[in-house]
Design an enzyme around this catalytic site. Structure first.
Site, PDB file in Angstrom:
ATOM      1  N   LYS A  51      64.939  11.083 -11.952  1.00 20.51           N
ATOM      2  CA  LYS A  51      65.527  10.257 -10.894  1.00 20.51           C
ATOM      3  C   LYS A  51      66.122   9.032 -11.340  1.00 20.51           C
ATOM      4  CE  LYS A  51      62.425  11.788  -7.274  1.00 20.51           C
ATOM      5  NZ  LYS A  51      60.974  11.460  -6.294  1.00 20.51           N
ATOM      6  N   GLN A  95      55.964   8.097  -5.816  1.00 22.48           N
ATOM      7  CA  GLN A  95      56.075   9.599  -6.147  1.00 22.48           C
ATOM      8  C   GLN A  95      54.751  10.295  -5.864  1.00 22.48           C
ATOM      9  OE1 GLN A  95      58.728  11.087  -7.555  1.00 22.48           O
ATOM     10  NE2 GLN A  95      57.729  12.925  -7.473  1.00 22.48           N
ATOM     11  N   ASP A 118      62.906   7.501   1.027  1.00 22.15           N
ATOM     12  CA  ASP A 118      62.076   8.850   1.002  1.00 22.15           C
ATOM     13  C   ASP A 118      62.254   9.299   2.451  1.00 22.15           C
ATOM     14  OD1 ASP A 118      61.588  10.478  -1.344  1.00 22.15           O
ATOM     15  OD2 ASP A 118      59.939   9.418  -1.701  1.00 22.15           O
TER      16      ASP A 118
HETATM   17  N1  GUN Z   1      57.025  14.836  -4.733  1.00 25.23           N
HETATM   18  C1  GUN Z   1      57.486  15.869  -4.212  1.00 25.23           C
HETATM   19  N2  GUN Z   1      58.751  15.647  -3.959  1.00 25.23           N
HETATM   20  C2  GUN Z   1      58.710  14.454  -3.640  1.00 25.23           C
HETATM   21  C3  GUN Z   1      59.789  13.444  -3.167  1.00 25.23           C
HETATM   22  O1  GUN Z   1      60.917  13.989  -2.466  1.00 25.23           O
HETATM   23  N3  GUN Z   1      59.667  12.287  -2.989  1.00 25.23           N
HETATM   24  C4  GUN Z   1      58.322  11.612  -3.575  1.00 25.23           C
HETATM   25  N4  GUN Z   1      58.050  10.579  -3.485  1.00 25.23           N
HETATM   26  N5  GUN Z   1      57.513  12.297  -4.046  1.00 25.23           N
HETATM   27  C5  GUN Z   1      57.721  13.772  -4.148  1.00 25.23           C
END
Ligand code: GUN
Length: 297
Positions: A51, A95, A118
């Site tokens: 990311k 996350q 998100d």
């Molecule tokens: N864990 C798995 N996919 C995601 C996501 O799209 N965002 C976040 N914050 N954690 C994740």
């Protein structure tokens, strides 16, 4: 019929290239994203690293805040408070998964809805349920819909079968499909006779993490398949769909890897840019940075 491959990698790259152009022509500052990473889950560390790399490439300032696995709830909530109040931060993500002692729902609900890029807060999830266009839509579901749109098929009235009911993929993707006028069936691990249901699907979105579960005998001729599953099998990434078995039956299919996966980060960055624009628009109308300690006005 031989399925056309939906090239998620190329579509994600195009999205990022366009975003980079838009960000480089901004007059005033650049979008910024804060990523909170708690603990040392190896997969999460890789996701967060990717990311940050992609964000930096398009011109988004990405701040990774690494916290110990043993952090207490109140310390984590305070960190989120600070980011919520910091006018230089446009997007905040935590996350997932979090260590077991932390209440994921409570932590996520603490993120300001305006910075919830998100789309996981109850507020944005609610806006999506209302089909309100101002919702921040979670990255993977948003990516799935972009890939579906790229096929050019008309979604109205199509029977879409979603496999999986997670808060990250299954539920929000079902809402998006419903908002796009599909007839939606959500299936999950307790569903009885899944193959009978998938045989009636025009569109399948699978996010259950069972490698190669979906076989050609489960499908109607011409089905469109979006495979969100990513499981490591013998060192290789494997989707929920048995690609080689189904490729003569589907009309469109996403590969794993190179399908839905690359879209997730691209959509997160699109949301961060959108959060920046919204913050900027608020600042322009009030000539105020909106920080709680601000003296602009
Ligand atoms: N864990 C798995 N996919 C995601 C996501 O799209 N965002 C976040 N914050 N954690 C994740």
């Amino acid at each position: 019929m031989t399925a056309q491959i939906i090239d998620g990698k190329a579509i994600a790259q195009k999205t990022c290239d366009e975003l980079k152009t838009k960000i480089s022509s901004l007059q005033d500052g650049a979008p910024s994203l804060a990523v909170i990473l708690v603990g040392d889950d190896e997969a999460s560390q890789i996701y967060v690293r990717n990311k940050k790399k992609k964000a930096t490439e398009v011109g988004i300032d990405c701040h990774v805040i690494e916290l110990s696995a043993s952090i207490g709830e109140s310390a984590l909530l305070s960190t989120i408070d600070e980011l919520n109040d910091n006018p230089h931060i446009n997007g905040i993500i935590v996350q997932l998964p979090l260590p077991k002692h932390l209440d994921e729902q409570k932590i996520i609900a603490h993120i300001s809805p305006d910075k919830d890029v998100d789309g996981f807060t109850p507020y944005n999830s609610g806006l999506l349920s209302y089909n309100n266009p101002s919702a921040f839509v979670s990255a993977t579901p948003k990516g799935v819909l972009e890939l579906l749109k790229s096929t050019g098929i008309d979604l109205v009235g199509k029977h879409a079968v979603v496999i999986g009911r997670s808060h990250i993929v299954g539920r929000p993707v079902a809402k998006l499909l419903l908002n796009a006028d599909c007839t939606v069936t959500i299936t999950h691990s307790h569903t009885v006779n899944l193959p009978e249901i998938t045989q009636t699907a025009d569109i399948i979105v699978s996010a259950c993490g069972q490698p190669k579960m979906i076989k050609s005998s489960w499908l109607k001729e011409g089905v469109v398949i979006l495979d969100v599953g990513i499981t490591r099998v013998d060192g290789h990434l494997c989707g929920d769909v048995d690609f080689d078995d189904v490729k003569e039956k589907a009309s469109f299919i996403t590969p794993v890897p190179g399908g839905v996966g690359p879209m997730t980060i691209a959509m997160l960055l699109v949301n961060t840019y959108e959060a920046f624009l919204r913050a900027q628009a608020k600042g322009e109308t009030s000539h105020c940075c909106h920080h709680k300690n601000c003296h602009c006005h």
